[in-house]
Design an enzyme around this catalytic site. Structure first.
Site, mmCIF file in Angstrom:
data_model
loop_
_atom_site.group_PDB
_atom_site.id
_atom_site.type_symbol
_atom_site.label_atom_id
_atom_site.label_comp_id
_atom_site.label_asym_id
_atom_site.label_seq_id
_atom_site.Cartn_x
_atom_site.Cartn_y
_atom_site.Cartn_z
ATOM 1 N N LYS A 36 2.021 -10.346 -6.918
ATOM 2 C CA LYS A 36 3.243 -11.112 -6.665
ATOM 3 C C LYS A 36 3.022 -12.587 -7.038
ATOM 4 O O LYS A 36 1.883 -12.996 -7.325
ATOM 5 C CB LYS A 36 3.632 -10.961 -5.196
ATOM 6 C CG LYS A 36 3.978 -9.517 -4.791
ATOM 7 C CD LYS A 36 4.308 -9.461 -3.302
ATOM 8 C CE LYS A 36 4.512 -8.048 -2.817
ATOM 9 N NZ LYS A 36 4.738 -7.982 -1.348
ATOM 10 N N TYR A 76 13.261 -3.986 -4.821
ATOM 11 C CA TYR A 76 13.142 -3.764 -3.367
ATOM 12 C C TYR A 76 14.441 -3.225 -2.763
ATOM 13 O O TYR A 76 14.709 -3.457 -1.588
ATOM 14 C CB TYR A 76 12.733 -5.071 -2.668
ATOM 15 C CG TYR A 76 11.243 -5.349 -2.696
ATOM 16 C CD1 TYR A 76 10.316 -4.404 -2.237
ATOM 17 C CD2 TYR A 76 10.745 -6.571 -3.143
ATOM 18 C CE1 TYR A 76 8.948 -4.668 -2.235
ATOM 19 C CE2 TYR A 76 9.363 -6.843 -3.144
ATOM 20 C CZ TYR A 76 8.484 -5.877 -2.686
ATOM 21 O OH TYR A 76 7.123 -6.127 -2.665
ATOM 22 N N PHE A 84 14.634 -9.591 6.094
ATOM 23 C CA PHE A 84 13.795 -10.411 5.200
ATOM 24 C C PHE A 84 14.070 -10.170 3.720
ATOM 25 O O PHE A 84 13.397 -10.741 2.862
ATOM 26 C CB PHE A 84 12.304 -10.176 5.503
ATOM 27 C CG PHE A 84 11.875 -8.731 5.459
ATOM 28 C CD1 PHE A 84 11.547 -8.119 4.249
ATOM 29 C CD2 PHE A 84 11.783 -7.971 6.633
ATOM 30 C CE1 PHE A 84 11.154 -6.786 4.205
ATOM 31 C CE2 PHE A 84 11.387 -6.634 6.592
ATOM 32 C CZ PHE A 84 11.075 -6.038 5.375
ATOM 33 N N ARG A 112 -2.780 2.065 -2.536
ATOM 34 C CA ARG A 112 -2.264 1.454 -1.298
ATOM 35 C C ARG A 112 -3.410 1.079 -0.358
ATOM 36 O O ARG A 112 -3.372 0.050 0.297
ATOM 37 C CB ARG A 112 -1.322 2.433 -0.589
ATOM 38 C CG ARG A 112 -0.069 2.766 -1.374
ATOM 39 C CD ARG A 112 1.056 1.825 -1.112
ATOM 40 N NE ARG A 112 1.567 1.908 0.234
ATOM 41 C CZ ARG A 112 2.610 1.191 0.667
ATOM 42 N NH1 ARG A 112 3.210 0.327 -0.138
ATOM 43 N NH2 ARG A 112 3.045 1.304 1.899
ATOM 44 N N THR A 118 0.406 -3.647 5.138
ATOM 45 C CA THR A 118 1.417 -4.636 4.742
ATOM 46 C C THR A 118 1.165 -6.006 5.349
ATOM 47 O O THR A 118 1.246 -7.023 4.660
ATOM 48 C CB THR A 118 2.818 -4.124 5.179
ATOM 49 O OG1 THR A 118 3.004 -2.809 4.666
ATOM 50 C CG2 THR A 118 3.911 -5.041 4.684
ATOM 51 N N ARG A 129 -5.438 -7.476 0.446
ATOM 52 C CA ARG A 129 -4.712 -8.303 1.420
ATOM 53 C C ARG A 129 -5.640 -8.807 2.522
ATOM 54 O O ARG A 129 -5.520 -9.944 2.989
ATOM 55 C CB ARG A 129 -3.543 -7.504 2.013
ATOM 56 C CG ARG A 129 -2.395 -7.302 1.013
ATOM 57 C CD ARG A 129 -1.427 -6.231 1.479
ATOM 58 N NE ARG A 129 -0.246 -6.134 0.634
ATOM 59 C CZ ARG A 129 0.608 -5.125 0.663
ATOM 60 N NH1 ARG A 129 0.408 -4.115 1.498
ATOM 61 N NH2 ARG A 129 1.662 -5.119 -0.131
ATOM 62 N N ASN A 139 1.661 -11.696 0.891
ATOM 63 C CA ASN A 139 0.569 -10.714 0.953
ATOM 64 C C ASN A 139 0.106 -10.251 -0.430
ATOM 65 O O ASN A 139 -0.439 -9.168 -0.601
ATOM 66 C CB ASN A 139 0.948 -9.531 1.859
ATOM 67 C CG ASN A 139 2.149 -8.755 1.346
ATOM 68 O OD1 ASN A 139 2.725 -9.107 0.319
ATOM 69 N ND2 ASN A 139 2.513 -7.697 2.054
ATOM 70 N N HIS A 142 1.792 -5.750 -4.531
ATOM 71 C CA HIS A 142 2.681 -4.614 -4.235
ATOM 72 C C HIS A 142 2.076 -3.358 -4.832
ATOM 73 O O HIS A 142 1.488 -3.401 -5.923
ATOM 74 C CB HIS A 142 4.065 -4.831 -4.862
ATOM 75 C CG HIS A 142 4.838 -3.553 -5.014
ATOM 76 N ND1 HIS A 142 5.560 -2.996 -3.980
ATOM 77 C CD2 HIS A 142 4.961 -2.695 -6.065
ATOM 78 C CE1 HIS A 142 6.097 -1.850 -4.403
ATOM 79 N NE2 HIS A 142 5.746 -1.639 -5.654
ATOM 80 N N GLU A 153 9.657 2.815 -10.274
ATOM 81 C CA GLU A 153 9.252 1.419 -10.479
ATOM 82 C C GLU A 153 8.700 1.203 -11.892
ATOM 83 O O GLU A 153 8.953 0.168 -12.509
ATOM 84 C CB GLU A 153 8.220 1.026 -9.413
ATOM 85 C CG GLU A 153 8.848 0.931 -8.037
ATOM 86 C CD GLU A 153 7.856 0.780 -6.885
ATOM 87 O OE1 GLU A 153 8.301 0.725 -5.727
ATOM 88 O OE2 GLU A 153 6.636 0.714 -7.142
HETATM 89 P P1 RTP Z 1 5.018 -3.677 -0.969
HETATM 90 O O1 RTP Z 1 6.274 -2.828 -1.180
HETATM 91 O O2 RTP Z 1 5.224 -5.101 -1.367
HETATM 92 O O3 RTP Z 1 3.822 -3.030 -1.582
HETATM 93 O O4 RTP Z 1 4.709 -3.734 0.588
HETATM 94 P P2 RTP Z 1 4.640 -2.521 1.619
HETATM 95 O O5 RTP Z 1 5.054 -1.245 0.960
HETATM 96 O O6 RTP Z 1 3.305 -2.572 2.241
HETATM 97 O O7 RTP Z 1 5.724 -2.932 2.702
HETATM 98 P P3 RTP Z 1 7.309 -2.819 2.601
HETATM 99 O O8 RTP Z 1 7.809 -2.329 3.905
HETATM 100 O O9 RTP Z 1 7.732 -2.091 1.369
HETATM 101 O O10 RTP Z 1 7.742 -4.355 2.491
HETATM 102 C C1 RTP Z 1 7.824 -5.021 1.250
HETATM 103 C C2 RTP Z 1 7.360 -6.437 1.429
HETATM 104 O O11 RTP Z 1 8.264 -7.114 2.275
HETATM 105 C C3 RTP Z 1 7.580 -8.102 3.039
HETATM 106 N N1 RTP Z 1 7.812 -7.827 4.456
HETATM 107 N N2 RTP Z 1 8.144 -8.763 5.299
HETATM 108 N N3 RTP Z 1 8.885 -10.149 7.662
HETATM 109 C C4 RTP Z 1 8.641 -8.858 7.732
HETATM 110 O O12 RTP Z 1 8.701 -8.224 8.762
HETATM 111 C C5 RTP Z 1 8.280 -8.168 6.497
HETATM 112 N N4 RTP Z 1 8.054 -6.877 6.388
HETATM 113 C C6 RTP Z 1 7.753 -6.656 5.074
HETATM 114 C C7 RTP Z 1 6.112 -7.960 2.711
HETATM 115 O O13 RTP Z 1 5.789 -8.962 1.738
HETATM 116 C C8 RTP Z 1 6.010 -6.584 2.117
HETATM 117 O O14 RTP Z 1 4.924 -6.484 1.212
HETATM 118 MG MG MG Z 2 6.805 -1.074 -0.192
#
Ligand code: RTP
Ligand code: MG
Length: 177
Positions: A36, A76, A84, A112, A118, A129, A139, A142, A153
């Site tokens: 990112k 997203y 968020f 992952r 996350t 991370r 973080n 992705h 994607e």
């Molecule tokens: P990513 O898609 O970026 O790989 O992350 P992930 O699957 O681990 O988590 P996801 O639920 O898909 O969330 C995407 C990105 O959103 C931000 N986030 N912020 N403030 C919050 O509670 C929150 N939760 C998620 C994070 O940057 C996360 O990587």
């Molecule tokens: Mg995700």
């Protein structure tokens, strides 16, 4: 100076022949991994690429992209209802990202794990991370969360296609026969 010497004229043993068959099942699985804008700004993109290379996965595509806000929203889209979402997609479109396709057995799940959970406060040391980030909104990286998401994607980020026909010669040293 005396003493016996071991022979230096002996020819090294011939390397073993590569196995006739390898357990190639599943080695074409692909995932989308992205550094990112925070990771690119902090100069960690090469380190993240190196981790996937050293693990043994095969690169099928890599490029810098400065995504628009609407492109980031598409990426997203599953999180559109989250509070968020606005901040996340504004940040994702704030600067270049390093978009990559990686291929290999179990690459979606393992990818992952290599990223870490996350929220970096819970990410294990040794994960990307866990090693390089502190806040959930910064973080670093992705990774696709399923084979199906990876396909979607990769179609979004690599509409021109990926390099899929390349089987590096090292595969016989990555996969067991
Ligand atoms: P990513 O898609 O970026 O790989 O992350 P992930 O699957 O681990 O988590 P996801 O639920 O898909 O969330 C995407 C990105 O959103 C931000 N986030 N912020 N403030 C919050 O509670 C929150 N939760 C998620 C994070 O940057 C996360 O990587
Ligand atoms: Mg995700």
């Amino acid at each position: 100076m005396g003493g016996s010497q071991s022979s230096t004229t002996e020819q090294p043993k011939k390397a073993p022949e590569p196995p006739a068959t390898m357990n190639m099942s599943g080695i074409n699985e692909k995932t989308f991994i992205m550094v990112k804008p925070d990771g690119v700004q902090r100069g960690i993109a090469g380190e993240i690429m190196a981790r996937f290379e050293k693990k043994g996965f095969t690169s099928c595509g890599a490029k810098l992209v400065h995504a628009s806000k609407s492109f980031a929203e598409q990426h997203y889209i599953d999180l559109a209802k989250k509070p968020f979402y606005g901040g996340l997609t504004t940040f994702l479109s704030s600067g270049p990202v390093f978009a990559m396709c990686w291929k290999g057995k179990g690459v979606v799940k393992t990818g992952r794990k290599m990223l870490g959970t996350t929220n970096p406060k819970d990410s294990a040391p040794g994960t990307i991370r866990g090693d390089y980030s502190i806040d959930i909104g910064r973080n670093i990286c992705h990774g696709s969360d399923s084979v199906e998401s990876a396909e979607n994607e990769l179609n979004l980020w690599f509409p021109e296609g990926i390099i899929d026909g390349f089987a590096p010669s090292r595969l016989q040293h990555v996969y067991e026969n």
